[in-house]
Write an enzyme that holds these catalytic residues in place. Structure first.
Site: not given
Ligand SMILES: NC(=O)c1ccc[n+]([C@@H]2O[C@H](COP(=O)([O-])OP(=O)(O)OC[C@H]3O[C@@H](n4cnc5c(N)ncnc54)[C@H](O)[C@@H]3O)[C@@H](O)[C@H]2O)c1
Length: 263
Positions: A7, A153
């Protein structure tokens, strides 16, 4: 043979919940994250909530770096065979084209699209070698299917949905399925910057959702777990919105167009 789930973004809010749910159906879950501190905390939390069964393997890796991703795949191959790859890491900063620079455009495409290709490429041999229903789940976004701001994005997430179909079509003959989820708004660290600018943003967006609420982290994770499971054994190449109805339409728009108070 140990069957693993990998993951990316495993230290984030959605990633850690996905990892927790996949732990029930895999021998171990590899948590991949670039943030070492966050990874350490999340790893300890997941281990303690699973009763110290040593189900989680933390791996620090910047998944936008091709060499680092290859090294990661080599380390992971020593632990077992990858049954499930979840391309979950992602983030956005630039809200509009006007605010975007060439660098920020490239960085968002790199993280939200190119990195998933790198991870798939690095783990594809392991997935091919897995006899137990191998699959990839890409965490896209409602932004990949409609226009809700954050253009680089959104373009990357639209690309990720197409990459999902490409993998499904080309690797189906190896028994590998590939699907995506498209979450709507989920309250995670990803919203911190926007909340600082507008503390009411999460309340304000609710009006556009048919269910009048935003998405639960656990619902994104359970959808990913379903798509990775044998129950979804004949599902490949799809993108499943987990969006409280956002992509179906918005009550205020329906109210205005239909001139009806019943929306
Ligand atoms: N939160 C929302 O509203 C939402 C909505 C739609 C989609 N998403 C997607 O869900 C996924 C998870 O997002 P989240 O909300 O849990 O965000 P989050 O910021 O809590 O988690 C993202 C994680 O990715 C890690 N990360 C960032 N760049 C990285 C890299 N280069 N290499 C390895 N790890 C890296 C970060 O350190 C972080 O722990 C993302 O793909 C996001 O686009 C989120």
């Amino acid at each position: 043979m140990a069957y693993l789930a990998v993951v990316t973004g495993g230290a984030g809010a959605i990633g850690q919940e996905i990892a927790a749910q996949l732990a029930a159906t895999h021998d171990a879950v590899v948590l991949v994250d670039v943030d070492a501190e966050k990874l350490k905390t999340t790893h300890a939390k997941l281990e303690s909530s699973s009763g110290g069964q040593q189900k989680f393997i933390p791996e620090i890796c910047n998944i936008t770096d091709p060499t680092a991703v290859k090294d990661l795949a080599r380390r992971v191959s020593e632990r077992g065979t990858v049954r499930t790859l979840v391309n979950n890491a992602g983030a956005t900063n630039a809200g509009s084209l006007h605010e975007m620079t060439v660098e920020s455009w490239k960085a968002e495409i790199d993280l939200n699209l190119n990195a998933s290709f790198l991870c798939f490429q690095a783990f594809s041999e392991s997935l091919k070698a897995c006899p137990a229903s191998p699959s990839v789940v890409n965490v896209a976004s409602a932004n990949g299917l409609g226009m809700f701001g954050n253009p680089a994005y959104s373009a990357a997430k639209a690309g990720l949905i197409h990459l999902t179909r490409s993998i499904a079509v080309e690797y189906g003959r190896f028994g590998i399925r590939c699907n995506a989820v498209a979450p709507g708004t989920v309250k995670t660290a990803a919203w911190e910057q926007k909340i600082q600018t507008n503390p009411k943003v999460l309340d304000e967006v609710k009006q556009w959702y048919p269910m009048q609420r935003i998405v639960e982290v656990s619902h994104v994770a359970s959808t990913v777990a379903f798509l990775a499971s044998e129950q979804a054994g004949s599902i490949t190449g799809v993108c499943l919105p987990v969006d409280c109805g956002l992509l179906a339409g918005s009550p205020p728009l329906a109210r205005a167009f239909a001139v009806s108070e019943y929306y």
